[in-house]
Scaffold this motif. Structure first.
Motif, mmCIF file in Angstrom:
data_model
loop_
_atom_site.group_PDB
_atom_site.id
_atom_site.type_symbol
_atom_site.label_atom_id
_atom_site.label_comp_id
_atom_site.label_asym_id
_atom_site.label_seq_id
_atom_site.Cartn_x
_atom_site.Cartn_y
_atom_site.Cartn_z
ATOM 1 N N VAL A 5 0.705 -1.098 0.053
ATOM 2 C CA VAL A 5 0.244 0.223 -0.199
ATOM 3 C C VAL A 5 0.857 1.107 -0.087
ATOM 4 N N TYR A 29 -1.952 -1.190 -3.908
ATOM 5 C CA TYR A 29 -2.780 -0.200 -4.139
ATOM 6 C C TYR A 29 -2.395 1.105 -3.871
ATOM 7 N N SER A 49 -8.694 -1.773 -3.523
ATOM 8 C CA SER A 49 -8.818 -1.281 -2.437
ATOM 9 C C SER A 49 -7.886 -1.946 -1.331
ATOM 10 N N VAL A 50 -7.775 -1.334 -0.225
ATOM 11 C CA VAL A 50 -6.911 -1.680 1.005
ATOM 12 C C VAL A 50 -7.684 -2.833 1.493
ATOM 13 N N GLN A 51 -8.949 -2.954 1.488
ATOM 14 C CA GLN A 51 -9.670 -4.124 1.711
ATOM 15 C C GLN A 51 -9.204 -5.410 1.199
ATOM 16 N N LEU A 62 3.709 -1.500 3.911
ATOM 17 C CA LEU A 62 3.484 0.179 3.869
ATOM 18 C C LEU A 62 4.296 0.985 3.660
ATOM 19 N N VAL A 73 -5.138 3.821 6.695
ATOM 20 C CA VAL A 73 -4.931 2.408 6.017
ATOM 21 C C VAL A 73 -5.193 1.397 7.324
ATOM 22 N N SER A 79 -10.228 -1.087 6.734
ATOM 23 C CA SER A 79 -8.738 -1.054 7.043
ATOM 24 C C SER A 79 -8.136 -2.411 7.150
ATOM 25 N N LEU A 80 -6.813 -2.526 7.240
ATOM 26 C CA LEU A 80 -6.296 -3.635 7.610
ATOM 27 C C LEU A 80 -6.802 -4.327 8.761
#
Length: 286
Positions: A5, A29, A49-51, A62, A73, A79-80
């Motif tokens: 990310v 992402y 997406s982050v998801q 990250l 994030v 979120s994670l």
């Protein structure tokens, strides 16, 4: 699968190294499409997406601009924290306050997820070459596990202590760097005012006790040729990290007068319209 990310100035070359050396599928992402398009040529798939990253990844890197982005994030919507599986790993290469790193480590640990602060040091060129230095904050037992994943793009990977220690030393590293670059900016201003040859002067300084990484890189490669590109560590980013360092010092009860002087120069450069340029541009406002 590996997730990534944030593929900006540092994240893009780091992600490329991970994709080429890990032997794993890598999905990335980012809000910007251009770096994702470039990474596609190296086998990196763009995530929606982050998801999506969270739900499919065993390890997530990250590389984000700062505190706000890392919070969003890690613990924001989609979120994670909400979607990663227990026993997975987050390697946070971003630079954020030490207190945030400790808070995130605790919150993820409660869900069985390993969050490790692992900010990177050195330049964009080092990221391209895979020769970064990584300062790691984690339990000693975790370090042996994550070190090989950091060596995809780094030649120096050092455990600095428990959670947050990596961030603390990264901020101290930058604190020293900012003051060194400020001193070099003043030295060059004096050298030029005295009508000395700037290139020769820096070469002479590099042979004495004034020699440093900052002299050989920031002074010789940026200040001397007057080249301050925008896709580099900018004045705005430097002010962000400097603010984190001053906050750390306040918590510790230490007065950093030298760093405050560097802050004045950076603020002067930003006010003069240089906020997006490589931070050694402070040489223009001395």
């Amino acid at each position: 699968m590996i997730g990534f990310v944030g593929v900006g100035v540092m994240g893009e070359p780091i992600c490329r190294h991970v994709a080429s050396k890990s032997g794993k599928e890598v999905r990335a992402y980012d809000l910007a499409s251009a770096p994702l398009a470039r990474l596609a040529a190296h086998g990196v798939k763009a995530a929606a997406s982050v998801q999506e990253i969270a739900e499919h990844s065993e390890v997530v890197y990250l590389s984000l601009p700062g505190e706000l982005e890392v919070k969003e994030v890690c613990v924001g919507r989609g979120s994670l924290l909400m979607h990663m599986r227990p026993a997975s790993y987050i390697l946070d290469l971003s630079t954020v306050p030490m207190a945030l790193a400790r808070e995130l480590e605790s919150r993820f640990a409660a869900r069985g997820i390993h969050y490790i602060d692992a900010p990177v040091a050195r330049t964009r060129a080092a990221a391209e070459a895979g020769t970064l230095s990584v300062m790691v904050g984690c339990a000693e037992a975790l370090f042996a596990r994550v070190k090989p994943w950091l060596e995809y793009f780094a030649t120096e990977v050092t455990r600095c202590g428990p959670a947050g220690a990596g961030q603390a030393l990264k901020l101290i590293n930058n604190m020293v760097l900012f003051q060194s670059v400020a001193a070099l900016a003043e030295a060059l201003a004096l050298i030029r005012r005295l009508d000395l040859d700037p290139a020769k002067a820096l070469a002479v300084l590099s042979k004495g006790s004034a020699d440093s990484f900052a002299l050989r890189n920031h002074a010789m490669k940026a200040m001397l040729p007057n080249e301050f590109p925008e896709r580099a560590f900018s004045v705005e980013y430097a002010l962000k990290d400097l603010g984190y360092a001053l906050g750390l010092a306040r918590t510790a009860g230490v007065e950093l007068t030298g760093l405050k002087s560097a802050k004045t120069l950076l603020e002067k450069a930003a006010a003069a319209g240089h906020g997006g340029e490589y931070f050694p541009v402070i040489a223009k406002v001395v």
